[in-house]
Design a protein around this motif. Structure first.
Motif, PDB file in Angstrom:
ATOM      1  N   PHE A   1      -7.575  18.100-104.577  1.00 21.36           N
ATOM      2  CA  PHE A   1      -8.129  19.329-104.016  1.00 21.36           C
ATOM      3  C   PHE A   1      -7.162  19.958-103.011  1.00 21.36           C
ATOM      4  O   PHE A   1      -6.850  21.147-103.097  1.00 21.36           O
ATOM      5  N   VAL A   2      -6.676  19.162-102.072  1.00 20.33           N
ATOM      6  CA  VAL A   2      -5.776  19.680-101.032  1.00 20.33           C
ATOM      7  C   VAL A   2      -4.469  20.174-101.659  1.00 20.33           C
ATOM      8  O   VAL A   2      -3.986  21.266-101.340  1.00 20.33           O
ATOM      9  N   LYS A   3      -3.904  19.390-102.569  1.00 19.25           N
ATOM     10  CA  LYS A   3      -2.648  19.811-103.220  1.00 19.25           C
ATOM     11  C   LYS A   3      -2.851  21.078-104.043  1.00 19.25           C
ATOM     12  O   LYS A   3      -2.012  21.981-104.017  1.00 19.25           O
ATOM     13  N   ALA A   4      -3.946  21.147-104.772  1.00 23.31           N
ATOM     14  CA  ALA A   4      -4.223  22.335-105.588  1.00 23.31           C
ATOM     15  C   ALA A   4      -4.394  23.560-104.708  1.00 23.31           C
ATOM     16  O   ALA A   4      -3.907  24.647-105.040  1.00 23.31           O
ATOM     17  N   TYR A   5      -5.052  23.386-103.562  1.00 18.28           N
ATOM     18  CA  TYR A   5      -5.244  24.537-102.676  1.00 18.28           C
ATOM     19  C   TYR A   5      -3.902  24.981-102.078  1.00 18.28           C
ATOM     20  O   TYR A   5      -3.642  26.174-101.952  1.00 18.28           O
ATOM     21  N   ARG A   6      -3.050  24.022-101.748  1.00 25.45           N
ATOM     22  CA  ARG A   6      -1.719  24.384-101.244  1.00 25.45           C
ATOM     23  C   ARG A   6      -0.904  25.106-102.328  1.00 25.45           C
ATOM     24  O   ARG A   6      -0.219  26.095-102.045  1.00 25.45           O
ATOM     25  N   PHE A   7      -0.970  24.628-103.577  1.00 23.08           N
ATOM     26  CA  PHE A   7      -0.288  25.312-104.689  1.00 23.08           C
ATOM     27  C   PHE A   7      -0.825  26.735-104.819  1.00 23.08           C
ATOM     28  O   PHE A   7      -0.065  27.685-105.004  1.00 23.08           O
ATOM     29  N   TYR A   8      -2.143  26.857-104.748  1.00 22.45           N
ATOM     30  CA  TYR A   8      -2.764  28.184-104.842  1.00 22.45           C
ATOM     31  C   TYR A   8      -2.210  29.113-103.755  1.00 22.45           C
ATOM     32  O   TYR A   8      -1.810  30.241-104.041  1.00 22.45           O
ATOM     33  N   LEU A   9      -2.178  28.638-102.506  1.00 16.22           N
ATOM     34  CA  LEU A   9      -1.672  29.463-101.401  1.00 16.22           C
ATOM     35  C   LEU A   9      -0.218  29.865-101.627  1.00 16.22           C
ATOM     36  O   LEU A   9       0.174  30.996-101.345  1.00 16.22           O
ATOM     37  N   GLU A  10       0.589  28.917-102.122  1.00 17.94           N
ATOM     38  CA  GLU A  10       1.995  29.224-102.404  1.00 17.94           C
ATOM     39  C   GLU A  10       2.123  30.316-103.468  1.00 17.94           C
ATOM     40  O   GLU A  10       2.982  31.188-103.366  1.00 17.94           O
ATOM     41  N   HIS A  11       1.264  30.261-104.477  1.00 20.81           N
ATOM     42  CA  HIS A  11       1.378  31.213-105.581  1.00 20.81           C
ATOM     43  C   HIS A  11       0.837  32.595-105.247  1.00 20.81           C
ATOM     44  O   HIS A  11       1.379  33.581-105.726  1.00 20.81           O
ATOM     45  N   VAL A  12      -0.215  32.676-104.452  1.00 23.69           N
ATOM     46  CA  VAL A  12      -0.757  34.004-104.147  1.00 23.69           C
ATOM     47  C   VAL A  12       0.003  34.653-103.002  1.00 23.69           C
ATOM     48  O   VAL A  12       0.055  35.874-102.911  1.00 23.69           O
ATOM     49  N   GLY A  13       0.560  33.843-102.106  1.00 19.15           N
ATOM     50  CA  GLY A  13       1.395  34.360-101.033  1.00 19.15           C
ATOM     51  C   GLY A  13       0.737  35.412-100.159  1.00 19.15           C
ATOM     52  O   GLY A  13       1.405  36.304 -99.683  1.00 19.15           O
ATOM     53  N   GLU A  14      -0.544  35.351 -99.979  1.00 21.86           N
ATOM     54  CA  GLU A  14      -1.253  36.327 -99.150  1.00 21.86           C
ATOM     55  C   GLU A  14      -1.591  35.713 -97.808  1.00 21.86           C
ATOM     56  O   GLU A  14      -1.851  34.524 -97.708  1.00 21.86           O
ATOM     57  N   GLU A  15      -1.610  36.571 -96.778  1.00 25.61           N
ATOM     58  CA  GLU A  15      -2.005  36.092 -95.457  1.00 25.61           C
ATOM     59  C   GLU A  15      -3.465  35.667 -95.466  1.00 25.61           C
ATOM     60  O   GLU A  15      -3.838  34.676 -94.888  1.00 25.61           O
ATOM     61  N   GLU A  16      -4.298  36.469 -96.115  1.00 23.07           N
ATOM     62  CA  GLU A  16      -5.713  36.144 -96.232  1.00 23.07           C
ATOM     63  C   GLU A  16      -6.046  36.046 -97.715  1.00 23.07           C
ATOM     64  O   GLU A  16      -6.338  37.040 -98.368  1.00 23.07           O
ATOM     65  N   PRO A  17      -5.996  34.847 -98.262  1.00 22.80           N
ATOM     66  CA  PRO A  17      -6.209  34.693 -99.697  1.00 22.80           C
ATOM     67  C   PRO A  17      -7.642  35.053-100.101  1.00 22.80           C
ATOM     68  O   PRO A  17      -8.566  34.945 -99.308  1.00 22.80           O
ATOM     69  N   VAL A  18      -7.791  35.483-101.342  1.00 18.97           N
ATOM     70  CA  VAL A  18      -9.118  35.819-101.872  1.00 18.97           C
ATOM     71  C   VAL A  18     -10.006  34.574-101.856  1.00 18.97           C
ATOM     72  O   VAL A  18     -11.179  34.650-101.501  1.00 18.97           O
ATOM     73  N   LEU A  19      -9.449  33.448-102.229  1.00 14.11           N
ATOM     74  CA  LEU A  19     -10.200  32.201-102.325  1.00 14.11           C
ATOM     75  C   LEU A  19      -9.941  31.351-101.077  1.00 14.11           C
ATOM     76  O   LEU A  19      -8.920  30.675-100.979  1.00 14.11           O
ATOM     77  N   ALA A  20     -10.872  31.407-100.133  1.00 13.11           N
ATOM     78  CA  ALA A  20     -10.753  30.577 -98.936  1.00 13.11           C
ATOM     79  C   ALA A  20     -11.004  29.121 -99.314  1.00 13.11           C
ATOM     80  O   ALA A  20     -11.589  28.832-100.362  1.00 13.11           O
ATOM     81  N   LEU A  21     -10.566  28.209 -98.463  1.00 12.25           N
ATOM     82  CA  LEU A  21     -10.705  26.786 -98.771  1.00 12.25           C
ATOM     83  C   LEU A  21     -12.157  26.407 -99.021  1.00 12.25           C
ATOM     84  O   LEU A  21     -12.456  25.660 -99.951  1.00 12.25           O
ATOM     85  N   THR A  22     -13.068  26.914 -98.229  1.00 12.27           N
ATOM     86  CA  THR A  22     -14.479  26.562 -98.407  1.00 12.27           C
ATOM     87  C   THR A  22     -14.994  27.054 -99.754  1.00 12.27           C
ATOM     88  O   THR A  22     -15.752  26.363-100.428  1.00 12.27           O
ATOM     89  N   ARG A  23     -14.564  28.235-100.169  1.00 13.20           N
ATOM     90  CA  ARG A  23     -14.953  28.737-101.506  1.00 13.20           C
ATOM     91  C   ARG A  23     -14.344  27.849-102.602  1.00 13.20           C
ATOM     92  O   ARG A  23     -14.999  27.582-103.612  1.00 13.20           O
ATOM     93  N   ALA A  24     -13.108  27.423-102.418  1.00 18.43           N
ATOM     94  CA  ALA A  24     -12.471  26.555-103.408  1.00 18.43           C
ATOM     95  C   ALA A  24     -13.236  25.232-103.515  1.00 18.43           C
ATOM     96  O   ALA A  24     -13.463  24.718-104.615  1.00 18.43           O
ATOM     97  N   TRP A  25     -13.642  24.695-102.371  1.00 22.58           N
ATOM     98  CA  TRP A  25     -14.417  23.448-102.359  1.00 22.58           C
ATOM     99  C   TRP A  25     -15.750  23.651-103.052  1.00 22.58           C
ATOM    100  O   TRP A  25     -16.197  22.813-103.834  1.00 22.58           O
ATOM    101  N   THR A  26     -16.391  24.792-102.793  1.00 19.22           N
ATOM    102  CA  THR A  26     -17.672  25.107-103.437  1.00 19.22           C
ATOM    103  C   THR A  26     -17.479  25.226-104.942  1.00 19.22           C
ATOM    104  O   THR A  26     -18.315  24.756-105.721  1.00 19.22           O
ATOM    105  N   LEU A  27     -16.373  25.824-105.359  1.00 23.00           N
ATOM    106  CA  LEU A  27     -16.062  25.942-106.784  1.00 23.00           C
ATOM    107  C   LEU A  27     -16.001  24.564-107.442  1.00 23.00           C
ATOM    108  O   LEU A  27     -16.600  24.334-108.496  1.00 23.00           O
ATOM    109  N   VAL A  28     -15.286  23.650-106.817  1.00 18.94           N
ATOM    110  CA  VAL A  28     -15.172  22.294-107.354  1.00 18.94           C
ATOM    111  C   VAL A  28     -16.548  21.647-107.446  1.00 18.94           C
ATOM    112  O   VAL A  28     -16.891  21.022-108.454  1.00 18.94           O
TER     113      VAL A  28
END
Length: 187
Positions: free
Chosen positions: A94-121
């Motif tokens: 989960f943590v690695k995937a979220y870090r990969f996601y942040l690297e790929h979107v490169g946004e200051e405020e990503p669309v998918l916050a960590l809590t939303r990503a956790w809820t998705l899982v």
């Protein structure tokens, strides 16, 4: 206290700190670690310098179905699924995937916050969400579970008519404001 329990406690603290740094809410920390709420609040304040935010966690699967959140959720879940298929433990993946996601979107405020990503899982684990394969690009995208998906076409191959208009409008407004500020300085 045995050596094993000290090591376990250290790993729990490391996970909590990492999740806090990535923006986890207190409910996520309570669910994923065995650390008491009082210690988590104290740790949160120490790491972030502020009290943890209050309020309910996201609880609807519908948020993940709208155009932009669906693309981001699908990207993140693809990273997560790949790591899990390689045998990476759940929270590490989960943590690695979220870090990969942040690297790929490169946004200051990503669309998918960590809590939303956790809820998705969690929604996938509860079988509330599923994946569909796009008939055009063969990518895998998040859909509601039990939704017919034999003719599914993703939001990239068939974007909604207003897709991307908000960002373009925002950029044009920012440029107008910069021109006005420059005109005021020069005028």
């Amino acid at each position: 206290m045995s050596q094993k329990s000290l090591v376990d406690e250290l790993q729990q603290l490391q996970l909590a700190v990492e999740l806090i740094e990535l923006g986890a809410r207190l409910q996520v920390l309570e669910t994923e670690t065995e650390i008491s709420r009082a210690r988590l609040v104290k740790l949160y304040k120490e790491v972030r310098g502020v009290s943890p935010p209050k309020g309910m966690l996201p609880f609807s699967t519908d948020w993940f179905m709208t155009w932009q959140p669906n693309l981001h959720a699908s990207l993140f879940h693809g990273f997560y699924r790949r790591l899990r298929s390689q045998g990476v433990p759940r929270m590490d993946a989960f943590v690695k995937a979220y870090r990969f996601y942040l690297e790929h979107v490169g946004e200051e405020e990503p669309v998918l916050a960590l809590t939303r990503a956790w809820t998705l899982v969690r929604f996938f684990e509860s079988e509330l969400l599923d994946l569909a394969t796009c008939q055009t690009c063969t990518g895998h995208f998040v859909i509601h579970a039990h939704t017919p998906s034999h003719d599914y076409v993703c939001g990239i191959c068939q974007p909604p008519s207003r897709a991307g208009k908000t960002a373009a409008r925002r950029k044009a407004r920012e440029q107008d404001m910069q021109r006005e500020a420059l005109a005021v300085k020069l005028g």
